[in-house]
Design a protein around this motif. Structure first.
Motif, PDB file in Angstrom:
ATOM      1  N   ALA A 136       0.833  -1.208   0.000  1.00  0.00           N
ATOM      2  CA  ALA A 136       0.000   0.000   0.000  1.00  0.00           C
ATOM      3  C   ALA A 136       0.868   1.259   0.000  1.00  0.00           C
ATOM      4  O   ALA A 136       0.542   2.256  -0.653  1.00  0.00           O
ATOM      5  CB  ALA A 136      -0.929   0.004   1.209  1.00  0.00           C
ATOM      6  N   PHE A 137       1.982   1.204   0.718  1.00  0.00           N
ATOM      7  CA  PHE A 137       2.879   2.363   0.769  1.00  0.00           C
ATOM      8  C   PHE A 137       3.732   2.469  -0.499  1.00  0.00           C
ATOM      9  O   PHE A 137       4.108   3.567  -0.907  1.00  0.00           O
ATOM     10  CB  PHE A 137       3.759   2.284   2.016  1.00  0.00           C
ATOM     11  N   GLU A 138       4.030   1.327  -1.117  1.00  0.00           N
ATOM     12  CA  GLU A 138       4.727   1.365  -2.397  1.00  0.00           C
ATOM     13  C   GLU A 138       3.859   2.031  -3.465  1.00  0.00           C
ATOM     14  O   GLU A 138       4.353   2.802  -4.299  1.00  0.00           O
ATOM     15  CB  GLU A 138       5.093  -0.052  -2.843  1.00  0.00           C
ATOM     16  N   ASP A 139       2.565   1.720  -3.457  1.00  0.00           N
ATOM     17  CA  ASP A 139       1.659   2.240  -4.480  1.00  0.00           C
ATOM     18  C   ASP A 139       1.565   3.761  -4.456  1.00  0.00           C
ATOM     19  O   ASP A 139       1.356   4.391  -5.504  1.00  0.00           O
ATOM     20  CB  ASP A 139       0.258   1.637  -4.303  1.00  0.00           C
ATOM     21  N   THR A 140       1.714   4.369  -3.283  1.00  0.00           N
ATOM     22  CA  THR A 140       1.604   5.824  -3.170  1.00  0.00           C
ATOM     23  C   THR A 140       2.957   6.533  -3.256  1.00  0.00           C
ATOM     24  O   THR A 140       3.015   7.768  -3.258  1.00  0.00           O
ATOM     25  CB  THR A 140       0.943   6.210  -1.843  1.00  0.00           C
ATOM     26  N   GLY A 141       4.041   5.760  -3.308  1.00  0.00           N
ATOM     27  CA  GLY A 141       5.364   6.371  -3.345  1.00  0.00           C
ATOM     28  C   GLY A 141       5.921   6.698  -1.979  1.00  0.00           C
ATOM     29  O   GLY A 141       6.990   7.308  -1.878  1.00  0.00           O
ATOM     30  N   ALA A 142       5.228   6.287  -0.910  1.00  0.00           N
ATOM     31  CA  ALA A 142       5.756   6.510   0.434  1.00  0.00           C
ATOM     32  C   ALA A 142       6.947   5.596   0.718  1.00  0.00           C
ATOM     33  O   ALA A 142       7.781   5.907   1.571  1.00  0.00           O
ATOM     34  CB  ALA A 142       4.664   6.288   1.478  1.00  0.00           C
ATOM     35  N   GLN A 144       9.978   3.896  -1.532  1.00  0.00           N
ATOM     36  CA  GLN A 144      10.611   3.889  -2.856  1.00  0.00           C
ATOM     37  C   GLN A 144      11.977   3.234  -2.759  1.00  0.00           C
ATOM     38  O   GLN A 144      12.649   3.327  -1.727  1.00  0.00           O
ATOM     39  CB  GLN A 144      10.760   5.318  -3.395  1.00  0.00           C
ATOM     40  N   ASN A 224      -4.153   4.687   4.444  1.00  0.00           N
ATOM     41  CA  ASN A 224      -4.424   4.870   3.014  1.00  0.00           C
ATOM     42  C   ASN A 224      -3.149   5.131   2.205  1.00  0.00           C
ATOM     43  O   ASN A 224      -3.138   5.936   1.263  1.00  0.00           O
ATOM     44  CB  ASN A 224      -5.423   6.015   2.808  1.00  0.00           C
ATOM     45  N   GLY A 225      -2.088   4.474   2.581  1.00  0.00           N
ATOM     46  CA  GLY A 225      -0.840   4.603   1.851  1.00  0.00           C
ATOM     47  C   GLY A 225      -0.018   5.824   2.190  1.00  0.00           C
ATOM     48  O   GLY A 225       1.061   6.008   1.631  1.00  0.00           O
ATOM     49  N   ALA A 226      -0.509   6.664   3.102  1.00  0.00           N
ATOM     50  CA  ALA A 226       0.249   7.840   3.533  1.00  0.00           C
ATOM     51  C   ALA A 226       1.065   7.445   4.762  1.00  0.00           C
ATOM     52  O   ALA A 226       0.503   7.068   5.787  1.00  0.00           O
ATOM     53  CB  ALA A 226      -0.683   8.996   3.858  1.00  0.00           C
TER      54      ALA A 226
END
Length: 338
Positions: A136-142, A144, A224-226
């Motif tokens: 979920a965190f990869e998907d938002t770029g949190a 990398q 939510n990925g943040a």
């Protein structure tokens, strides 16, 4: 750029720095060549993973970013108008020294008298930390694994995890952009160049980087990925929370030679052993240069890949021109062939 021919003297698999310089060396010897790469652009890891990362060990360049190095290598081969097959993965290799046939995943067939494999680490991807909810965190770029634009990290709270050159280099590179930068490693000793270690000590003393040692990544916190925080744990299981917007784990690359490993040449842990004087593999007529090549005393430096590219090109010349002696001249004497 010319259309890709059906036949060539040398097929160069991999268009990173070593592959680009191999193309230049072949062209200087008047050997026709074609560059082939699975990526949509030339540059290999330099372009895909660290276009803005400074490289300090290229001769005559005190510092050059990855993208700048690739641009200069492209400028160097521009007069030769070398054909390229990008977004092509070489799936098959048949034939023998002086008469090879390559087949790609796009259905393209190319005949070549010799092959140079400059595939770097082969197919590569990051070693991902085993953390719950990581995707979920990869998907938002949190989370990398590569830094393509340093500007994206301005004013952010950054956690860098790892103890090697990549972790050190990016910590030093991003410290002036970040609001807060943590460097997490499971022990207090880092594996890096002495100058990098010296700069790290200075940055820690100045409060620009906070070393978090000996700790390991334990959990990610946010919604939510943040990302809101990175939880780390020491060797006794005691935990600490680091307030953060982004996590950069640098635990190396998982590499895979892919179809190359099935072509009948000797391989060793995702590398290809070569004869040091020519860079020829155990398969006659097939050469390997750059990070994919290995031999006693090998250094994984771009400049060594450049040297290997020159040796391979010169070793290939008699394969392409068996009845002609190569009278080598320095480039200062002969210039760039028309």
């Amino acid at each position: 750029m010319t259309d890709t021919p059906a036949e060539t003297d040398v097929a160069i698999i991999g268009a990173g720095p070593a592959g680009l310089f191999a193309a230049f060396q072949c062209a200087m010897l008047r050997l026709n060549c074609v560059l082939i790469d699975v990526l949509p652009e030339v540059g290999g890891q330099c372009a895909a993973l660290y276009p803005e990362k400074p490289i300090y060990d290229i001769p005559a360049c005190p510092a050059v970013e990855g993208a700048q190095l690739i641009a200069r290598l492209e400028e160097q081969i521009a007069p030769f108008n070398i054909p390229r097959l990008l977004k092509h993965r070489v799936e098959s290799l048949e034939g023998h020294r002086g008469n090879f046939t390559l087949g790609t995943n796009q259905g393209t067939t190319l005949k070549a008298k010799a092959i140079i494999i400059a595939a770097g680490a082969g197919a590569f991807g990051p070693n991902r930390p085993p953390l719950e909810g990581l995707e979920a965190f990869e998907d938002t770029g949190a989370v990398q694994y590569y830094v393509r634009r340093k500007a994206d990290f301005a004013g952010r709270r950054i956690v860098i995890a790892g103890g090697g050159d990549s972790a050190l280099d990016w910590a030093l590179s991003l410290k002036d952009n970040a609001e807060k930068l943590y460097l997490v490693h499971r022990r207090d000793r880092f594996r890096g160049a002495p100058e990098s270690l010296r700069q790290l000590d200075e940055a820690v003393a100045a409060g620009q980087i906070e070393k978090v040692v000996p700790y390991q990544l334990h959990a990610l916190h946010g919604q939510n990925g943040a990302l809101e925080g990175v939880e780390v744990a020491d060797l006794d299981g005691a935990t600490r929370m680091l307030e953060a917007d982004v996590l950069l784990p640098f635990f190396g690359l998982a590499t895979d030679l892919g179809p190359v490993a099935r072509w009948g040449m000797d391989t060793m842990r995702s590398t290809i052993p070569v004869t040091p004087s020519s860079c020829e593999t155990s398969l006659p007529g097939v050469f390997a240069v750059g990070d994919v090549a290995t031999y006693p005393g090998k250094l994984k430096l771009i400049l060594q890949g450049f040297s290997e590219a020159a040796m391979a090109a010169h070793a290939i010349y008699p394969i392409v021109n068996p009845d002609q002696a190569l009278h080598f001249e320095y480039s200062t004497s002969k210039g760039v062939p028309a």
